[in-house]
Design an enzyme around this catalytic site. Structure first.
Site, PDB file in Angstrom:
ATOM      1  N   ASP A   8       0.775  -1.260   0.316  1.00 27.50           N
ATOM      2  CA  ASP A   8       0.427  -0.420  -0.045  1.00 27.50           C
ATOM      3  C   ASP A   8       1.041   0.973  -0.061  1.00 27.50           C
ATOM      4  OD1 ASP A   8       1.021  -0.435   2.543  1.00 27.50           O
ATOM      5  OD2 ASP A   8      -0.675   1.228   3.351  1.00 27.50           O
ATOM      6  N   GLU A  50      -0.009  -0.366   5.849  1.00 19.95           N
ATOM      7  CA  GLU A  50       0.959  -0.187   6.710  1.00 19.95           C
ATOM      8  C   GLU A  50       1.083   1.420   6.707  1.00 19.95           C
ATOM      9  OE1 GLU A  50       4.611   1.682   7.944  1.00 19.95           O
ATOM     10  OE2 GLU A  50       3.524   1.679   6.192  1.00 19.95           O
TER      11      GLU A  50
END
Length: 380
Positions: A76, A137
């Site tokens: 991500d 994250e």
């Protein structure tokens, strides 16, 4: 043995997946296919807590002799912002003058690509290798690494050590290996007074004046002098808000926000007491709300950091420092499962417009990862 992968081509493909948290954008499908061709058994792990976005994760393992050498990373990325501000489309994975430009190039799709390319050079019988890749994250970190680690523990899967591919390098590739991180705590202070007319302050109690004294103490009282592997703890005032448009009214209350980055001499509870003590000293009526996003930790120097340092010296010709600076990372969760250290690309353009890494750095990081893997598997 399969044909080794090209880290630049792998990074380009990953960047082209628009995986802005919590969207996956096909990034894990892409990794799944790459790793399956390298002999990995891949398991997709979607998680969702009530009130949160669903997040997909991936655990991939290629079995061999112990120990299990793991790589942890995240596919991500943060939003690209205004695409018109970029010199190239942010998700094109464009190569310009020896630079790979795109959101996630350094944080941290480039490092993932370098590790996968390094693994493609390692014979299957050399040892057990795994990857723990999350899509959570850059977001709240609720449905990602922590839950994957719990899933592994529930199945008795033990990690021998873990390398996290965060962009740890500063002025040159491989100048820093991180063996710990500072803790981070956010605090909201409210100070209460008595509203009144500015012409008659004797009938009021100005909370701004009290808060000013408290903030002066919070900002300037030394917290500590640092420790062996950590710099001194730092407190920053990030906002003061009174919401008072009138120039002749003493407000009834005021709020302020703080952020503290603390070293291994403290935990979040001790930092909260330190703040509360100074607040009580100057502001009789106050409230304090804190939220710790991570505790400080140190993964003591040992075989893992030795392997990464030795690999950097072998490939890059210079010895990295063992550091603990920067923000938080998922290493704060992994440190409870096994020794962990972080090594990745240069961080200068992380989260910026035209985030980029040099092609040369991608190839050299792949070589460093390969050298580190060989050391870890030989000493395992």
């Amino acid at each position: 043995m399969t044909q080794p992968l090209d880290p630049v081509a792998c990074a380009q493909e990953l960047i082209r997946c628009e995986s802005v948290t919590p969207a996956d954008g096909g990034a894990l499908d892409l990794l799944h296919d790459m790793l399956a061709r390298l002999g990995f058994e891949c398991t997709r792990l979607p998680f969702q807590d009530a009130g949160t976005d669903p997040v997909d994760n991936l655990y991939a393992e290629r079995q061999g002799p112990a120990p299990n050498v793991c790589f942890a990373g995240h596919t991500d990325v943060v939003p690209a912002g205004d695409p018109e501000a970029w010199s190239v489309p942010p998700f094109a994975g464009a190569l310009v003058d020896g630079q790979l430009i795109g959101r996630g190039a350094v944080d941290m799709k480039g490092a993932i690509a370098a590790w996968v390319a390094a693994v493609s050079r390692i014979p299957m019988q050399a040892g057990t290798l795994s990857l723990l890749i999350t899509g959570d994250e850059e977001g709240p970190s609720v449905n990602g690494t922590r839950k994957v680690l719990r899933w592994l523990a529930d199945r008795g899967i033990e990690l021998g050590c873990c390398v996290v591919g965060e962009p740890t390098s500063g002025t040159r590739l491989g100048d820093t290996v991180k063996i710990g991180r500072r803790g981070s705590l956010n605090a909201t202070i409210a100070v209460y007074g008595t509203q009144g007319h500015t012409a008659y302050p004797q009938h009021a109690d100005n909370p701004l004046h009290r808060l000013a004294a408290a903030l002066n103490a919070l900002a300037h009282d030394p917290i500590d002098d640092g420790s062996e592997h950590f710099e001194p703890t730092r407190l920053q005032v990030t906002s003061v808000d009174v919401g008072n448009p009138a120039t002749n009214v003493i407000p009834a209350y005021v709020t302020a926000n703080l952020n503290v980055r603390f070293n291994d001499l403290w935990d979040s509870f001790a930092i909260e007491r330190w703040i509360q003590d100074r607040l009580d000293r100057h502001c009789p009526r106050n409230s304090l709300a804190v939220r710790a996003t991570g505790e400080s930790f140190l993964s003591a120097p040992g075989p893992l950091s030795d392997a990464l340092v030795g690999a950097c010296e072998e490939v890059l010709g210079a010895k990295p420092e063992l550091g603990t600076g920067g923000g938080t990372s998922d290493a704060r969760f992994i440190k409870d499962a096994c020794p962990v250290a972080e090594l990745g690309l240069r961080n200068a353009t992380a989260h910026q417009v035209d985030e980029r890494t040099s092609v040369d750095d991608l190839y050299r990081l792949t070589d460093v990862y390969e050298a580190a893997l060989k050391r870890l598997l030989e000493t395992g």
